[in-house]
Every structure is written in structure tokens, then in C-alpha cells.
Design a protein around this motif. Structure first.
Motif, mmCIF file in Angstrom:
data_model
loop_
_atom_site.group_PDB
_atom_site.id
_atom_site.type_symbol
_atom_site.label_atom_id
_atom_site.label_comp_id
_atom_site.label_asym_id
_atom_site.label_seq_id
_atom_site.Cartn_x
_atom_site.Cartn_y
_atom_site.Cartn_z
ATOM 1 N N HIS A 20 31.118 25.846 15.387
ATOM 2 C CA HIS A 20 30.842 25.919 13.955
ATOM 3 C C HIS A 20 32.136 25.940 13.134
ATOM 4 C CE1 HIS A 20 27.380 25.925 11.512
ATOM 5 N NE2 HIS A 20 27.174 27.214 11.357
ATOM 6 N N ASN A 68 27.082 30.571 5.721
ATOM 7 C CA ASN A 68 25.978 30.446 4.779
ATOM 8 C C ASN A 68 26.333 30.949 3.376
ATOM 9 O OD1 ASN A 68 26.019 33.145 5.455
ATOM 10 N ND2 ASN A 68 23.824 33.320 5.767
ATOM 11 N N ARG A 69 27.604 31.358 3.186
ATOM 12 C CA ARG A 69 28.078 31.779 1.868
ATOM 13 C C ARG A 69 29.393 31.073 1.519
ATOM 14 N NH1 ARG A 69 27.777 38.156 1.905
ATOM 15 N NH2 ARG A 69 29.131 37.744 0.137
ATOM 16 N N HIS A 110 21.630 18.291 3.148
ATOM 17 C CA HIS A 110 22.389 19.244 3.965
ATOM 18 C C HIS A 110 22.038 19.159 5.440
ATOM 19 C CE1 HIS A 110 18.836 21.782 4.096
ATOM 20 N NE2 HIS A 110 18.793 21.765 2.773
ATOM 21 N N GLY A 112 20.048 20.697 7.257
ATOM 22 C CA GLY A 112 19.870 21.990 7.911
ATOM 23 C C GLY A 112 21.162 22.781 8.067
ATOM 24 N N HIS A 113 22.290 22.219 7.628
ATOM 25 C CA HIS A 113 23.580 22.907 7.738
ATOM 26 C C HIS A 113 23.672 23.954 6.622
ATOM 27 C CE1 HIS A 113 27.869 23.625 7.895
ATOM 28 N NE2 HIS A 113 27.947 22.898 9.011
ATOM 29 N N ASN A 114 23.746 25.221 7.009
ATOM 30 C CA ASN A 114 23.723 26.295 6.017
ATOM 31 C C ASN A 114 24.944 26.310 5.104
ATOM 32 O OD1 ASN A 114 21.196 27.314 6.703
ATOM 33 N ND2 ASN A 114 22.047 28.567 8.334
ATOM 34 N N ARG A 117 24.170 23.622 2.564
ATOM 35 C CA ARG A 117 23.073 24.117 1.720
ATOM 36 C C ARG A 117 23.634 25.037 0.628
ATOM 37 N NH1 ARG A 117 19.553 26.102 5.486
ATOM 38 N NH2 ARG A 117 18.172 24.333 5.308
ATOM 39 N N ASP A 118 24.539 25.951 1.021
ATOM 40 C CA ASP A 118 25.103 26.882 0.055
ATOM 41 C C ASP A 118 26.049 26.163 -0.921
ATOM 42 O OD1 ASP A 118 25.103 29.741 -0.735
ATOM 43 O OD2 ASP A 118 27.251 29.546 -0.363
ATOM 44 N N ARG A 121 24.046 24.453 -3.620
ATOM 45 C CA ARG A 121 23.594 25.446 -4.603
ATOM 46 C C ARG A 121 24.744 25.849 -5.528
ATOM 47 N NH1 ARG A 121 24.730 30.036 -5.460
ATOM 48 N NH2 ARG A 121 25.748 30.423 -3.471
#
Length: 189
Positions: A20, A68-69, A110, A112-114, A117-118, A121
Motif C-alpha cells: 500500500h 483513508n484520510r 477511485h 475502491g481505493h480508499n 476516494r478521500d 472528497r
């Protein structure tokens, strides 16, 4: 600032060698080759540096929040330097590509890649560049979390490192606005 390059990964020694963190590996390699020192910038919550490449002024960002952040640190640094989303290159691991494969991509979902995704947003758009570094897929969706948070085999790590080197070799062309030529060269390997 002409471009912001952001490498995605998870901070901390326990994640440093995980699949990752391929985005971290690539940006750290780029920073080393450019002679740029990544330092913690608490105002953006990322390891950051500025450098030049092919006459372009670049900001480098390794978010120090978990994957994810990732969005807030990238958005904060981009806002500070007034870099529009269209001039952000996000470097990340990609399950849907085999190790050793790298692809430049404009916009999109995305998948499914967090981290992406973030970023979508935080930036309020999907319209930014991505450098996708293949890490392979474990074969079943239930195994993905363990897989991305695990270390690649020696052979896979070598393949990923070669993909990073090929990617960095086309970066000057990409930054000069010749994205089609950079993609053609990178995607032909």
C-alpha cells in the motif's frame, strides 16, 4: 507552484514495506534523486518539500494521515500553493495492475481505493492525474486488506521498483505538458 506530486501510503515503520506504500516509495525515490529533503509540515500534516524539475516548480507531499484520510493533507498543500486539481499528480498502488506495470491516467473513479476516494472528497473533483503502480491482486476480494498491508515478494518488489524508475524517467516529459508522449513511452513497457 506548477505541480503538486502526492505519494499515497500509510505513515509509520510498521507500514513502510507494505504494498500500500508504493506511492510513498515512488515519491521518496523522486525526492532523493532531486536532492529534496522531505520534512514534516504540521500545517498540512504531510512530509513536504519543494524542488524543480525541467523548469517546473514542484511541491512534494507524503500525507501523514492513514490512507483513508489522505485527502486533507494534499488539499491543504495544494490550496496553500494555489495548485489546481488538474495540476496534481497522485502516485498510488494499484491492485488491478500486475507488479512492474505503471500507468498514467487522467481523472476517473477511485476503483475502491480508499486514498483516492478521500482525495475525490477533499478536492471536490476526480479531475486530477494519477500514476498507478501495479502491485497485483491476491485473487479474492476478502484477501485484499491483508494483501495490501503485507510486504511484496522480493521479485514483486524488484518489479515495482523498476516500474517506479520507468515512471520517474518519463516525469519530465509529463510535467512539460507532453502527457500523451509520456503515456505512450510508459505504457509501452
Amino acid at each position: 507552484m506548477d505541480w503538486l506530486l502526492a505519494g499515497l501510503g500509510n505513515p509509520g515503520a510498521e507500514y513502510a514495506r507494505t504494498r500500500h506504500n508504493a506511492g510513498f516509495w515512488a515519491l521518496q525515490t523522486f525526492a532523493e534523486k532531486a536532492g529534496a529533503s522531505l520534512r514534516l509540515e504540521s500545517r498540512w500534516h504531510c512530509l513536504a518539500a519543494t524542488t524543480q524539475n525541467s523548469g517546473q516548480q514542484l511541491g512534494l507531499c507524503l500525507p501523514q494521515d492513514f490512507m483513508n484520510r489522505s485527502g486533507a493533507p494534499v488539499q491543504a498543500m495544494a490550496a496553500f500553493y494555489k495548485v489546481p486539481a488538474a495540476r496534481i499528480l497522485v502516485i498510488h498502488d494499484e491492485l488491478d495492475l500486475p507488479p512492474g506495470t505503471a500507468r498514467l491516467k487522467w481523472s476517473g473513479g477511485h476503483g475502491g481505493h480508499n486514498g483516492l476516494r478521500d482525495l475525490d472528497r477533499a478536492l471536490g473533483t476526480r479531475d486530477y492525474w494519477r500514476l498507478r503502480l501495479g502491485i497485483g491482486h491476491p485473487g479474492h476480494k476478502d484477501a485484499v486488506i491483508h494483501y495490501v498491508l503485507g510486504a511484496p515478494s522480493t521479485m514483486d518488489k524488484s518489479a515495482i521498483d523498476l516500474a517506479i524508475d520507468r515512471s520517474l524517467a518519463v516525469l519530465p516529459e509529463f510535467l512539460d505538458g507532453r502527457s500523451d508522449a509520456a503515456q505512450k513511452t510508459l505504457h509501452s513497457d
